[in-house]
Design a protein around this motif. Structure first.
Motif, PDB file in Angstrom:
ATOM      1  N   LYS A 153      -9.778  -0.205 -17.576  1.00 50.08           N
ATOM      2  CA  LYS A 153      -8.882  -0.269 -16.418  1.00 50.08           C
ATOM      3  C   LYS A 153      -9.269   0.824 -15.438  1.00 50.08           C
ATOM      4  CE  LYS A 153      -5.093   2.568 -18.302  1.00 50.08           C
ATOM      5  NZ  LYS A 153      -3.673   2.576 -18.712  1.00 50.08           N
ATOM      6  N   ILE A 154      -9.250   0.460 -14.165  1.00 50.74           N
ATOM      7  CA  ILE A 154      -9.612   1.363 -13.076  1.00 50.74           C
ATOM      8  C   ILE A 154      -8.380   1.516 -12.202  1.00 50.74           C
ATOM      9  CG2 ILE A 154     -11.146   1.695 -11.098  1.00 50.74           C
ATOM     10  CD1 ILE A 154     -13.124  -0.247 -12.547  1.00 50.74           C
ATOM     11  N   SER A 155      -7.763   2.666 -12.261  1.00 48.26           N
ATOM     12  CA  SER A 155      -6.522   2.903 -11.507  1.00 48.26           C
ATOM     13  C   SER A 155      -6.835   3.221 -10.050  1.00 48.26           C
ATOM     14  CB  SER A 155      -5.731   4.044 -12.141  1.00 48.26           C
ATOM     15  OG  SER A 155      -5.389   3.730 -13.474  1.00 48.26           O
ATOM     16  N   LEU A 156      -5.988   2.719  -9.153  1.00 41.52           N
ATOM     17  CA  LEU A 156      -6.175   2.903  -7.717  1.00 41.52           C
ATOM     18  C   LEU A 156      -5.061   3.761  -7.130  1.00 41.52           C
ATOM     19  CD1 LEU A 156      -7.057  -0.812  -6.809  1.00 41.52           C
ATOM     20  CD2 LEU A 156      -8.623   1.024  -7.494  1.00 41.52           C
ATOM     21  N   SER A 157      -5.331   4.324  -5.964  1.00 43.80           N
ATOM     22  CA  SER A 157      -4.307   5.111  -5.280  1.00 43.80           C
ATOM     23  C   SER A 157      -3.269   4.217  -4.611  1.00 43.80           C
ATOM     24  CB  SER A 157      -4.953   6.028  -4.232  1.00 43.80           C
ATOM     25  OG  SER A 157      -5.675   5.259  -3.271  1.00 43.80           O
ATOM     26  N   HIS A 158      -3.537   2.925  -4.489  1.00 44.22           N
ATOM     27  CA  HIS A 158      -2.573   1.970  -3.932  1.00 44.22           C
ATOM     28  C   HIS A 158      -1.352   1.906  -4.853  1.00 44.22           C
ATOM     29  CE1 HIS A 158      -6.575   0.822  -2.494  1.00 44.22           C
ATOM     30  NE2 HIS A 158      -5.993   0.274  -1.441  1.00 44.22           N
ATOM     31  N   ILE A 165       1.476   1.693 -10.224  1.00 44.01           N
ATOM     32  CA  ILE A 165       0.048   1.773  -9.915  1.00 44.01           C
ATOM     33  C   ILE A 165      -0.607   0.388  -9.962  1.00 44.01           C
ATOM     34  CG2 ILE A 165      -2.160   2.745 -10.686  1.00 44.01           C
ATOM     35  CD1 ILE A 165      -0.555   5.035 -11.933  1.00 44.01           C
ATOM     36  N   TYR A 166      -1.432   0.103  -8.959  1.00 44.79           N
ATOM     37  CA  TYR A 166      -2.268  -1.094  -8.993  1.00 44.79           C
ATOM     38  C   TYR A 166      -3.596  -0.736  -9.656  1.00 44.79           C
ATOM     39  CZ  TYR A 166       0.889  -3.593  -5.838  1.00 44.79           C
ATOM     40  OH  TYR A 166       1.976  -4.221  -5.285  1.00 44.79           O
ATOM     41  N   ARG A 167      -4.190  -1.720 -10.333  1.00 46.26           N
ATOM     42  CA  ARG A 167      -5.430  -1.468 -11.068  1.00 46.26           C
ATOM     43  C   ARG A 167      -6.412  -2.627 -10.941  1.00 46.26           C
ATOM     44  NH1 ARG A 167      -1.350   0.288 -14.735  1.00 46.26           N
ATOM     45  NH2 ARG A 167      -1.484   2.526 -15.176  1.00 46.26           N
ATOM     46  N   ILE A 168      -7.667  -2.300 -11.172  1.00 46.62           N
ATOM     47  CA  ILE A 168      -8.705  -3.284 -11.464  1.00 46.62           C
ATOM     48  C   ILE A 168      -8.885  -3.196 -12.979  1.00 46.62           C
ATOM     49  CG2 ILE A 168     -11.108  -3.931 -11.101  1.00 46.62           C
ATOM     50  CD1 ILE A 168     -10.989  -2.118  -8.536  1.00 46.62           C
ATOM     51  N   HIS A 169      -8.802  -4.314 -13.676  1.00 44.95           N
ATOM     52  CA  HIS A 169      -8.901  -4.213 -15.140  1.00 44.95           C
ATOM     53  C   HIS A 169      -9.515  -5.467 -15.747  1.00 44.95           C
ATOM     54  CE1 HIS A 169      -5.345  -6.825 -15.701  1.00 44.95           C
ATOM     55  NE2 HIS A 169      -4.737  -6.111 -14.755  1.00 44.95           N
ATOM     56  N   GLY A 170      -9.793  -5.384 -17.046  1.00 43.39           N
ATOM     57  CA  GLY A 170     -10.335  -6.518 -17.779  1.00 43.39           C
ATOM     58  C   GLY A 170      -9.250  -7.527 -18.085  1.00 43.39           C
TER      59      GLY A 170
END
Length: 210
Positions: A153-158, A165-170
């Motif tokens: 998971k890649i956490s974003l400042s958005h 928190i919004y994330r880019i994840h698997g």
């Protein structure tokens, strides 16, 4: 002239290192060796933690990410010396479900990267699953069938209006990738998110387009 036995020559003590002095020298040497071993071991643990745990160190000035919600794609750019952006890789992603009135847009950055993370569902998520007859634990461990974070998971400042928190994840369901199915996060194939997470770093710029 009588020649001295080589074995005896090797057994000679260096001058000035006999008795207490020699013991002091050996004690100091032992301390140095133990310190070096501890340093190497700590470095190994730190490297392993970076690969399997969380990366929160460093600012990435070499890459940038652009995500299109409507096109359902994530583009990884490489920055040139003149700060130009060259497309390096394009990934399919699952994005916010159609009709959702609130989802992340605009510029931000990566704030943390976690490999094989646990998932900590919000009370709302647990209530939604409860209505489906599934009782989620407060923490869903890595590899669990109900762990929506997948391999990374890649956490974003958005943030949402409430600060979530919004994330880019698997994913735990590859069928979600490339569709409008999420509550605002971005879902990737597990192999893709691992590749992305290992390429970028904390501080990578992220621009989200409608």
């Amino acid at each position: 002239m009588k020649r001295e036995d080589p074995g005896k020559q090797r057994a000679k003590r260096p001058a000035g290192l006999s008795g207490p002095s020699r013991r002091f020298f050996l004690s100091g040497l032992l301390i140095v060796l133990l310190t070096l071993c501890a340093t190497v071991d700590a470095g190994r643990r730190s490297h392993a933690g970076m690969l399997q745990g969380q990366r929160t160190v460093g600012i990435d000035r070499r890459h940038a990410i652009e995500i299109s919600v409507s096109r359902k794609v994530l583009i990884l750019y490489e920055k040139t010396a003149g700060n130009k952006l060259l497309p390096r890789r394009e990934y399919k992603v699952g994005t916010a479900v159609l009709g959702l009135d609130v989802y992340p847009l605009g510029k931000g950055q990566v704030t943390a990267i976690d490999f094989y993370p646990s998932w900590y569902p919000t009370p709302y998520s647990r209530e939604v699953f409860r209505k489906r007859g599934i009782e989620l634990p407060p923490a869903v461990p890595p590899g669990h069938p109900l762990n929506y974070m997948g391999a990374a998971k890649i956490s974003l400042s958005h943030r949402t209006r409430k600060g979530a928190i919004y994330r880019i994840h698997g994913n735990n369901n590859p069928g979600r990738v490339g569709r409008r199915v999420t509550g605002g996060c971005f879902v990737m194939y597990n192999d893709d998110v691992l590749e992305l997470a290992r390429t970028i770093s904390v501080g990578t710029e992220v621009n989200i387009l409608p």
